[in-house]
Design a protein around this motif. Sequence first.
Motif, PDB file in Angstrom:
ATOM      1  N   LEU A 208       8.617   5.164 -14.755  1.00  0.00           N
ATOM      2  CA  LEU A 208       8.175   4.041 -13.931  1.00  0.00           C
ATOM      3  C   LEU A 208       6.654   3.998 -13.880  1.00  0.00           C
ATOM      4  CD1 LEU A 208      10.611   5.678 -12.024  1.00  0.00           C
ATOM      5  CD2 LEU A 208      10.678   3.334 -11.193  1.00  0.00           C
ATOM      6  N   VAL A 209       6.128   2.777 -13.813  1.00  0.00           N
ATOM      7  CA  VAL A 209       4.719   2.561 -13.492  1.00  0.00           C
ATOM      8  C   VAL A 209       4.683   2.057 -12.060  1.00  0.00           C
ATOM      9  CG1 VAL A 209       2.592   1.336 -14.047  1.00  0.00           C
ATOM     10  CG2 VAL A 209       4.169   1.994 -15.887  1.00  0.00           C
ATOM     11  N   LEU A 210       4.035   2.822 -11.194  1.00  0.00           N
ATOM     12  CA  LEU A 210       4.037   2.532  -9.764  1.00  0.00           C
ATOM     13  C   LEU A 210       2.714   1.931  -9.331  1.00  0.00           C
ATOM     14  CD1 LEU A 210       5.665   5.869  -8.584  1.00  0.00           C
ATOM     15  CD2 LEU A 210       6.819   3.692  -9.020  1.00  0.00           C
ATOM     16  N   ARG A 211       2.816   0.983  -8.434  1.00  0.00           N
ATOM     17  CA  ARG A 211       1.645   0.316  -7.870  1.00  0.00           C
ATOM     18  C   ARG A 211       1.209   1.055  -6.617  1.00  0.00           C
ATOM     19  NH1 ARG A 211       1.927  -5.962  -5.791  1.00  0.00           N
ATOM     20  NH2 ARG A 211      -0.211  -6.148  -5.012  1.00  0.00           N
ATOM     21  N   LEU A 212      -0.050   1.466  -6.571  1.00  0.00           N
ATOM     22  CA  LEU A 212      -0.582   2.186  -5.428  1.00  0.00           C
ATOM     23  C   LEU A 212      -1.320   1.240  -4.496  1.00  0.00           C
ATOM     24  CD1 LEU A 212      -1.928   5.351  -7.290  1.00  0.00           C
ATOM     25  CD2 LEU A 212       0.371   4.910  -6.390  1.00  0.00           C
ATOM     26  N   ALA A 213      -1.562   1.707  -3.282  1.00  0.00           N
ATOM     27  CA  ALA A 213      -2.271   0.915  -2.279  1.00  0.00           C
ATOM     28  C   ALA A 213      -3.496   1.694  -1.805  1.00  0.00           C
ATOM     29  CB  ALA A 213      -1.358   0.614  -1.098  1.00  0.00           C
ATOM     30  N   PRO A 214      -4.529   1.000  -1.318  1.00  0.00           N
ATOM     31  CA  PRO A 214      -5.676   1.709  -0.753  1.00  0.00           C
ATOM     32  C   PRO A 214      -5.234   2.616   0.390  1.00  0.00           C
ATOM     33  CG  PRO A 214      -6.190  -0.607  -1.062  1.00  0.00           C
ATOM     34  CD  PRO A 214      -4.712  -0.468  -1.305  1.00  0.00           C
ATOM     35  N   ARG A 215      -5.824   3.786   0.453  1.00  0.00           N
ATOM     36  CA  ARG A 215      -5.455   4.742   1.481  1.00  0.00           C
ATOM     37  C   ARG A 215      -6.149   4.380   2.795  1.00  0.00           C
ATOM     38  NH1 ARG A 215      -6.567  10.603  -0.431  1.00  0.00           N
ATOM     39  NH2 ARG A 215      -8.729   9.948  -0.054  1.00  0.00           N
ATOM     40  N   PRO A 216      -5.398   4.100   3.854  1.00  0.00           N
ATOM     41  CA  PRO A 216      -6.024   3.707   5.125  1.00  0.00           C
ATOM     42  C   PRO A 216      -6.920   4.796   5.685  1.00  0.00           C
ATOM     43  CG  PRO A 216      -3.677   3.199   5.122  1.00  0.00           C
ATOM     44  CD  PRO A 216      -3.929   4.061   3.935  1.00  0.00           C
ATOM     45  N   ALA A 217      -7.913   4.363   6.433  1.00  0.00           N
ATOM     46  CA  ALA A 217      -8.841   5.301   7.065  1.00  0.00           C
ATOM     47  C   ALA A 217      -8.471   5.556   8.519  1.00  0.00           C
ATOM     48  CB  ALA A 217     -10.264   4.757   6.985  1.00  0.00           C
ATOM     49  N   SER A 218      -7.545   4.777   9.058  1.00  0.00           N
ATOM     50  CA  SER A 218      -7.157   4.964  10.457  1.00  0.00           C
ATOM     51  C   SER A 218      -5.662   4.760  10.621  1.00  0.00           C
ATOM     52  CB  SER A 218      -7.897   3.971  11.356  1.00  0.00           C
ATOM     53  OG  SER A 218      -7.410   2.651  11.146  1.00  0.00           O
ATOM     54  N   SER A 287      -0.013   1.049  13.498  1.00  0.00           N
ATOM     55  CA  SER A 287      -0.890   0.232  12.665  1.00  0.00           C
ATOM     56  C   SER A 287      -1.773   1.148  11.838  1.00  0.00           C
ATOM     57  CB  SER A 287      -1.769  -0.697  13.524  1.00  0.00           C
ATOM     58  OG  SER A 287      -2.784   0.049  14.195  1.00  0.00           O
ATOM     59  N   SER A 288      -2.286   0.642  10.732  1.00  0.00           N
ATOM     60  CA  SER A 288      -3.223   1.399   9.903  1.00  0.00           C
ATOM     61  C   SER A 288      -4.263   0.434   9.366  1.00  0.00           C
ATOM     62  CB  SER A 288      -2.497   2.103   8.752  1.00  0.00           C
ATOM     63  OG  SER A 288      -1.781   1.170   7.961  1.00  0.00           O
ATOM     64  N   GLY A 289      -5.454   0.938   9.169  1.00  0.00           N
ATOM     65  CA  GLY A 289      -6.523   0.055   8.720  1.00  0.00           C
ATOM     66  C   GLY A 289      -7.675   0.822   8.114  1.00  0.00           C
ATOM     67  N   PHE A 290      -8.845   0.190   8.067  1.00  0.00           N
ATOM     68  CA  PHE A 290      -9.982   0.753   7.347  1.00  0.00           C
ATOM     69  C   PHE A 290     -11.248   0.829   8.192  1.00  0.00           C
ATOM     70  CE2 PHE A 290      -6.968  -1.097   4.428  1.00  0.00           C
ATOM     71  CZ  PHE A 290      -6.788  -0.082   3.507  1.00  0.00           C
ATOM     72  N   GLU A 291     -11.149   0.464   9.458  1.00  0.00           N
ATOM     73  CA  GLU A 291     -12.270   0.568  10.382  1.00  0.00           C
ATOM     74  C   GLU A 291     -11.777   1.292  11.631  1.00  0.00           C
ATOM     75  OE1 GLU A 291     -14.871  -3.059  10.612  1.00  0.00           O
ATOM     76  OE2 GLU A 291     -13.134  -3.995   9.646  1.00  0.00           O
ATOM     77  N   PRO A 292     -11.876   2.604  11.656  1.00  0.00           N
ATOM     78  CA  PRO A 292     -11.239   3.404  12.708  1.00  0.00           C
ATOM     79  C   PRO A 292     -11.536   2.963  14.133  1.00  0.00           C
ATOM     80  CG  PRO A 292     -12.005   4.827  10.950  1.00  0.00           C
ATOM     81  CD  PRO A 292     -12.501   3.448  10.614  1.00  0.00           C
ATOM     82  N   ASP A 293     -12.796   2.755  14.467  1.00  0.00           N
ATOM     83  CA  ASP A 293     -13.126   2.391  15.849  1.00  0.00           C
ATOM     84  C   ASP A 293     -12.559   1.021  16.216  1.00  0.00           C
ATOM     85  OD1 ASP A 293     -14.447   4.777  16.153  1.00  0.00           O
ATOM     86  OD2 ASP A 293     -16.424   3.941  15.692  1.00  0.00           O
ATOM     87  N   LYS A 294     -12.771   0.055  15.341  1.00  0.00           N
ATOM     88  CA  LYS A 294     -12.277  -1.295  15.594  1.00  0.00           C
ATOM     89  C   LYS A 294     -10.754  -1.321  15.645  1.00  0.00           C
ATOM     90  CE  LYS A 294     -12.352  -5.996  13.685  1.00  0.00           C
ATOM     91  NZ  LYS A 294     -12.855  -6.842  12.566  1.00  0.00           N
ATOM     92  N   ASP A 295     -10.132  -0.594  14.723  1.00  0.00           N
ATOM     93  CA  ASP A 295      -8.665  -0.565  14.670  1.00  0.00           C
ATOM     94  C   ASP A 295      -8.095   0.025  15.958  1.00  0.00           C
ATOM     95  OD1 ASP A 295      -8.842  -1.578  12.099  1.00  0.00           O
ATOM     96  OD2 ASP A 295      -8.685   0.393  11.152  1.00  0.00           O
ATOM     97  N   ALA A 296      -8.688   1.100  16.445  1.00  0.00           N
ATOM     98  CA  ALA A 296      -8.204   1.736  17.675  1.00  0.00           C
ATOM     99  C   ALA A 296      -8.349   0.801  18.870  1.00  0.00           C
ATOM    100  CB  ALA A 296      -8.965   3.030  17.919  1.00  0.00           C
ATOM    101  N   ASP A 297      -9.472   0.089  18.923  1.00  0.00           N
ATOM    102  CA  ASP A 297      -9.688  -0.849  20.027  1.00  0.00           C
ATOM    103  C   ASP A 297      -8.659  -1.979  19.995  1.00  0.00           C
ATOM    104  OD1 ASP A 297     -11.817   0.646  20.878  1.00  0.00           O
ATOM    105  OD2 ASP A 297     -13.350  -0.645  19.971  1.00  0.00           O
TER     106      ASP A 297
END
Length: 492
Positions: A208-218, A287-297
């Motif tokens: 299989l060829v698998l599609r990866l996703a960006p690794r979240p920072a938060s 939830s998961s995202g890429f801006e830890p402080d903003k995501d937590a708020d």
Amino acid sequence: MRALDELRAALGDEVVRAAADIPERHLRDWVVAAGAGDEPLALALPRTTDEVSRLLACCSRLRVPVVPQGGLTGLSGGATPVRGCVLLSLQRMQGIEETDAQAGTLTVLAGTPLQRVQEAADAAGWLFPLDIGARGSCSIGGNAATNAGGNRVLRYGMMRDLVLGLEAVLPDGSVVSSLNKMQKNNAGFDLKQLFIGSEGALGVITRLVLRLAPRPASQNTALCALADYAAASRLLRLARERLGPALSAFEVMWPEFYELALAHAARQGRGAVPLSPGHGLYLLIESSGFEPDKDADQFTALIEAAVEEGLVEDAALARSLRDTQAFWELRESGSDFLPALGPRVGFDISVPTGQIGDFVQTCRERLRARWPSLRTIAFGHAGDGNVHFIVQVDDRPLPVHEIEETVYGCVQARGGSIAAEHGVGLHKRPFLHYSRSATEIALMRTIKAALDPLGIMNPGKVVAGDGQPHAPASWARRPAPAAPPSMPVARL
């Protein structure tokens, strides 16, 4: 034994084992065991696509049925032997063949465990988002063959959405190499989709060829207590509005499940109770995202708004990775405590998200009208419509078929699916018409007959065409035993 001799001559004794030498774990998946008299002819353990090709070509010529096997963590009998078959195990076909960190793809062998795929993606700075409790045991080829879903479908989709290309071997031994690495490729039919979700009934996936996703920072997680599913449904809409694509999990637990999970955690000596019993519903939201402080708020603001609007009666926010793991352990503990409950009938179904609460209530009422001693346990991935529903009654022998007819009738009334993420296999094939029309089933049989005219691939599973073998009458469905060290643990 002529067939066994020819198979060994073609592939060698190291690849083909006789029935007497087959380990017991290969005689069942996690729930459905082979019945008396349904012993396989042999177990094949190929290491390469070429060996798989030669094996299938030989079985086709000899008219010997073939049952593919991955990690054996399935719950529907898709990997359960049928009489006289060759079990084709992919356990030796493991490995990461290529990591393309620039494009975000992995090329892997089908027998590779899901957890190893996740670790390879992480090492390359990416995320492979498919995640299920059996990650350490299930194989990535089996995940594709059953179109696995799991905990992150809400954000990343099913396995079907994560495969860019694959290689498969057809029943006659022909190799279809469609190892596409592009997201856009409309050069004819998308052949990989024939094999994803086909449960080995059309061929054997080998790469299989698998599609990866960006690794979240938060990552932000909360366990919430609500009055009922109506509140959960309103909270889901609010979460989608506030969090958008950052919403990655929305897991519900009815009180019966939550209380059993708490009791199991107490027996294991794991921490304090995050939320007290006594509420109408429990919900794990993440939830998961890429801006830890903003995501937590944003996440905290969502929970506060839900409390102010009366949707959430109580909540516990994870303040550490340990808290997050503890919340998820509660949600994933069903596979640990459910086997101890005794005889039961389990369902993996899906209905439209907004109808889940009514579905559970209606099922309970219809079942209780017939079996007053009824006990039900419900939980699942509510964000994508998937519900796991457990039924116990006092009647002995357990009236499995009658219970199934009642529950699947409720599924059918809502246009739902009898098989949300574990496939049809042997167990659910008699009920396929509850979810698929006669025209759809006829088309499935047409495709099956075109690719497997001799009917040797996983016979009797999913859908059987005219003149093809059907499920053995003696197949046995029973709760899995306590797992020995060699037995994979399947989690919902």
